[in-house]
Every structure is written in structure tokens, then in C-alpha cells.
Design a protein around this motif. Sequence first.
Motif, PDB file in Angstrom:
ATOM      1  N   ARG A   1       0.815  -1.209   0.000  1.00 48.72           N
ATOM      2  CA  ARG A   1       0.000   0.000   0.000  1.00 48.72           C
ATOM      3  C   ARG A   1       0.853   1.265   0.000  1.00 48.72           C
ATOM      4  N   ARG A   2       2.135   1.097  -0.111  1.00 48.54           N
ATOM      5  CA  ARG A   2       3.045   2.235  -0.271  1.00 48.54           C
ATOM      6  C   ARG A   2       4.011   1.898  -1.408  1.00 48.54           C
ATOM      7  N   SER A   3       4.633   2.932  -1.958  1.00 52.60           N
ATOM      8  CA  SER A   3       5.545   2.720  -3.075  1.00 52.60           C
ATOM      9  C   SER A   3       6.892   2.203  -2.611  1.00 52.60           C
ATOM     10  N   HIS A   4       7.519   1.429  -3.442  1.00 53.32           N
ATOM     11  CA  HIS A   4       8.855   0.905  -3.170  1.00 53.32           C
ATOM     12  C   HIS A   4       9.743   1.228  -4.365  1.00 53.32           C
ATOM     13  N   HIS A   5      10.917   1.763  -4.091  1.00 48.62           N
ATOM     14  CA  HIS A   5      11.845   2.101  -5.158  1.00 48.62           C
ATOM     15  C   HIS A   5      13.159   1.363  -4.916  1.00 48.62           C
ATOM     16  N   LEU A   6      13.562   0.589  -5.916  1.00 48.96           N
ATOM     17  CA  LEU A   6      14.696  -0.311  -5.763  1.00 48.96           C
ATOM     18  C   LEU A   6      16.013   0.418  -5.528  1.00 48.96           C
ATOM     19  N   ASP A   7      16.122   1.637  -6.025  1.00 49.27           N
ATOM     20  CA  ASP A   7      17.362   2.373  -5.799  1.00 49.27           C
ATOM     21  C   ASP A   7      17.498   2.858  -4.362  1.00 49.27           C
ATOM     22  N   LYS A   8      16.461   2.618  -3.535  1.00 42.57           N
ATOM     23  CA  LYS A   8      16.509   3.009  -2.118  1.00 42.57           C
ATOM     24  C   LYS A   8      16.321   1.799  -1.199  1.00 42.57           C
ATOM     25  N   MET A   9      16.411   0.586  -1.760  1.00 39.56           N
ATOM     26  CA  MET A   9      16.183  -0.626  -0.986  1.00 39.56           C
ATOM     27  C   MET A   9      17.455  -1.448  -0.850  1.00 39.56           C
ATOM     28  N   THR A  10      17.500  -2.264   0.196  1.00 45.27           N
ATOM     29  CA  THR A  10      18.601  -3.201   0.377  1.00 45.27           C
ATOM     30  C   THR A  10      18.233  -4.541  -0.264  1.00 45.27           C
ATOM     31  N   PHE A  11      19.218  -5.422  -0.372  1.00 49.17           N
ATOM     32  CA  PHE A  11      18.951  -6.741  -0.944  1.00 49.17           C
ATOM     33  C   PHE A  11      17.936  -7.492  -0.093  1.00 49.17           C
ATOM     34  N   ARG A  12      18.069  -7.394   1.226  1.00 49.07           N
ATOM     35  CA  ARG A  12      17.133  -8.074   2.126  1.00 49.07           C
ATOM     36  C   ARG A  12      15.708  -7.545   1.937  1.00 49.07           C
ATOM     37  N   GLU A  13      15.572  -6.235   1.798  1.00 48.17           N
ATOM     38  CA  GLU A  13      14.252  -5.641   1.584  1.00 48.17           C
ATOM     39  C   GLU A  13      13.655  -6.101   0.258  1.00 48.17           C
ATOM     40  N   LEU A  14      14.517  -6.268  -0.744  1.00 51.03           N
ATOM     41  CA  LEU A  14      14.030  -6.761  -2.030  1.00 51.03           C
ATOM     42  C   LEU A  14      13.486  -8.180  -1.892  1.00 51.03           C
ATOM     43  N   VAL A  15      14.234  -9.046  -1.210  1.00 50.38           N
ATOM     44  CA  VAL A  15      13.796 -10.437  -1.047  1.00 50.38           C
ATOM     45  C   VAL A  15      12.451 -10.490  -0.335  1.00 50.38           C
ATOM     46  N   ILE A  16      12.299  -9.686   0.707  1.00 56.38           N
ATOM     47  CA  ILE A  16      11.034  -9.650   1.454  1.00 56.38           C
ATOM     48  C   ILE A  16       9.899  -9.193   0.545  1.00 56.38           C
ATOM     49  N   ALA A  17      10.165  -8.166  -0.255  1.00 58.39           N
ATOM     50  CA  ALA A  17       9.144  -7.664  -1.173  1.00 58.39           C
ATOM     51  C   ALA A  17       8.827  -8.689  -2.266  1.00 58.39           C
ATOM     52  N   TYR A  18       9.860  -9.299  -2.786  1.00 57.82           N
ATOM     53  CA  TYR A  18       9.713 -10.239  -3.895  1.00 57.82           C
ATOM     54  C   TYR A  18       8.810 -11.421  -3.533  1.00 57.82           C
ATOM     55  N   VAL A  19       9.051 -12.038  -2.388  1.00 56.02           N
ATOM     56  CA  VAL A  19       8.281 -13.229  -2.026  1.00 56.02           C
ATOM     57  C   VAL A  19       6.840 -12.896  -1.649  1.00 56.02           C
ATOM     58  N   GLN A  20       6.547 -11.614  -1.420  1.00 55.08           N
ATOM     59  CA  GLN A  20       5.184 -11.210  -1.084  1.00 55.08           C
ATOM     60  C   GLN A  20       4.400 -10.679  -2.280  1.00 55.08           C
ATOM     61  N   TYR A  21       5.093 -10.487  -3.395  1.00 55.24           N
ATOM     62  CA  TYR A  21       4.416  -9.831  -4.509  1.00 55.24           C
ATOM     63  C   TYR A  21       3.382 -10.760  -5.141  1.00 55.24           C
ATOM     64  N   PRO A  22       2.154 -10.283  -5.357  1.00 53.85           N
ATOM     65  CA  PRO A  22       1.082 -11.147  -5.877  1.00 53.85           C
ATOM     66  C   PRO A  22       1.421 -11.870  -7.172  1.00 53.85           C
ATOM     67  N   ALA A  23       2.099 -11.199  -8.109  1.00 61.16           N
ATOM     68  CA  ALA A  23       2.424 -11.839  -9.386  1.00 61.16           C
ATOM     69  C   ALA A  23       3.372 -13.016  -9.178  1.00 61.16           C
TER      70      ALA A  23
ATOM     71  N   ILE B   1       3.747 -14.804  -6.428  1.00 64.23           N
ATOM     72  CA  ILE B   1       2.958 -15.849  -5.778  1.00 64.23           C
ATOM     73  C   ILE B   1       2.097 -16.561  -6.817  1.00 64.23           C
ATOM     74  N   GLY B   2       1.525 -15.793  -7.736  1.00 68.37           N
ATOM     75  CA  GLY B   2       0.708 -16.375  -8.798  1.00 68.37           C
ATOM     76  C   GLY B   2       1.504 -17.315  -9.687  1.00 68.37           C
ATOM     77  N   TYR B   3       2.714 -16.897 -10.079  1.00 73.94           N
ATOM     78  CA  TYR B   3       3.556 -17.759 -10.914  1.00 73.94           C
ATOM     79  C   TYR B   3       3.871 -19.082 -10.212  1.00 73.94           C
ATOM     80  N   VAL B   4       4.222 -18.983  -8.937  1.00 73.61           N
ATOM     81  CA  VAL B   4       4.588 -20.184  -8.183  1.00 73.61           C
ATOM     82  C   VAL B   4       3.391 -21.124  -8.062  1.00 73.61           C
TER      83      VAL B   4
END
Length: 271
Positions: A24-46, A48-51
Motif C-alpha cells: 500500500r506504499r511505493s517501493h523504489h529499488l534504488d533506495k532498498m537493500t537486498f534483504r528488503e528486495l527479497v522480502i518484497a519479492y516473495v510477497q508480490y502477488p504476481a 505468488i501467482g507464478y509459483v
Amino acid sequence: MSAPSFRGIGKVKIAQSPRPAFWRRSHHLDKMTFRELVIAYVQYPAIIGYVLLSLIAIGLFAWKPAPVVPTLLAVGVASLVYPLVWYMLHRWVLHSQWMFKVPFLASTWKRIHYDHHQDPNHLEVLFGALHTTVPTIALATAPVGYAIGSYWDAGFGGACIAFATGLLTTCFYEFVHCIQHLAYKPKSKWIAEMKKRHMAHHFHDENGNYGITTFFWDKAFGTFYDRSERPEKSPTVFNLGYTPEVADKWPWVARLSGGVATGHPRKRGED
């Protein structure tokens, strides 16, 4: 009556859909850490849908399996075909100059690629939308798997395992794509080189370096380049040729976006 002008509007509106609380808030990869990306990635609906879809496809394969040889062939060929299909779509569809001219395709083009180039590090629009990606993945992989499996009278199993391969390959592609936009220096020389070329595609000249995990097809089709080979920055690197002048004639994307933004996405509105 002439079409309205959209010149001088600095911000671009990104269409949002209902998402879990994390999104419900924006995320910008140039301001994120690798750990934050992993957390975001595994929660992203698309993702989850692919898996989930890949698990269903694997389950259907287990129900009506193909023999070992066609199974391995279907997986291998689907993996090899995928980069070529992606290259063709990226170059001749996503970077096309025709989709925004068709009213009922304008919103699709905006969502699947224009928004990403307007703000390359915006995570919410980096991932493809399932209603556009899943049919494409199916068309690129399932027929190949079916044709291979049919030789062993196992077309259904071959199609299912090839489709699952395409879905899981997409998950890998999306993660590598995220890393390429992340404020992170990859330890892998291969990924670091891919990141370098992809950043040139987004911030220097969009007419080349279309690959995500391989530039084999860029080299084969003559679109591979190094920034030193193109000293002049492309004036359309952020808008893909959808300029204010073009928007005056074909206004549908501009209407959806709140105008046509110009300049570097992180510097808009500073004046």
C-alpha cells in the motif's frame, strides 16, 4: 476540435490495484537493500501467482506424465526459447511505436512498459501483470512442450512441464530484473555485467540491450552496445518516443498518466 495538450506536466500517475498491506506504499529499488528486495519479492502477488500456477502445472504433469526423454527435452527447449521470445516481445512489442496509437491497447502498453521506463526503479510497475504475462508464457512454452511430448504420445504432460518451466523461468527473470535496478553491486560478474547493460538500456539509450539474463540475441540481431559506442544519450530513453508532441495526436496514454513527464524520474518537480 483539436486534442488537448499535455505539455509541461511533471508527474506521472501510476495505476494502482488493491494489494496486501505491504504494497500500500511505493517501493523504489534504488533506495532498498537486498534483504528488503527479497522480502518484497516473495510477497508480490504476481510472483505468488507464478509459483502457484507452476505447482498446478507440475501437479497436472504428475497426473499424466511424459516419459523422461520428452520431459527433459520440453524443459530444455522451453528454457532456450524463452530468451528469444522475451527479446522479440521486448524489442518489437514493448518498444513499439504502434500500441499507444490504438485506444484499447494504450492502457496495456502504459502498464506493461511505458510506466517502467518513466520510473525504472519503481518496483510496483517492474513486475508484469498476470493477465498479460501468463497467456504469453503459455503461448511461448506449452505448444513446444506439447509438440515434443506428442512424439511419445504424451503431449499433455509435455505441455504442462514446459509451461511450468516458463513460469519458474519468469520468476528467475523477474528477480534478476529487480537486482539490476537495486542499489546493490552484484557479486556475480555475470549479473554485474547484465546490470551494467540493462542500466544503459534504461538511462542512456533504450534502443538496444533488450536482454535480461542474456544478451545472446542482442548480439545476434545487432542491438548489443556499450555506452562508449553511443556517446549521445537518447532523448526518448524515459518516454519510449511518446513525447508531448506525440501525445497531442494520440492522447490516451497521457490521459491515463496525468500528462507526459520529461527528464530524469528522480529530478522531476525539483524546479
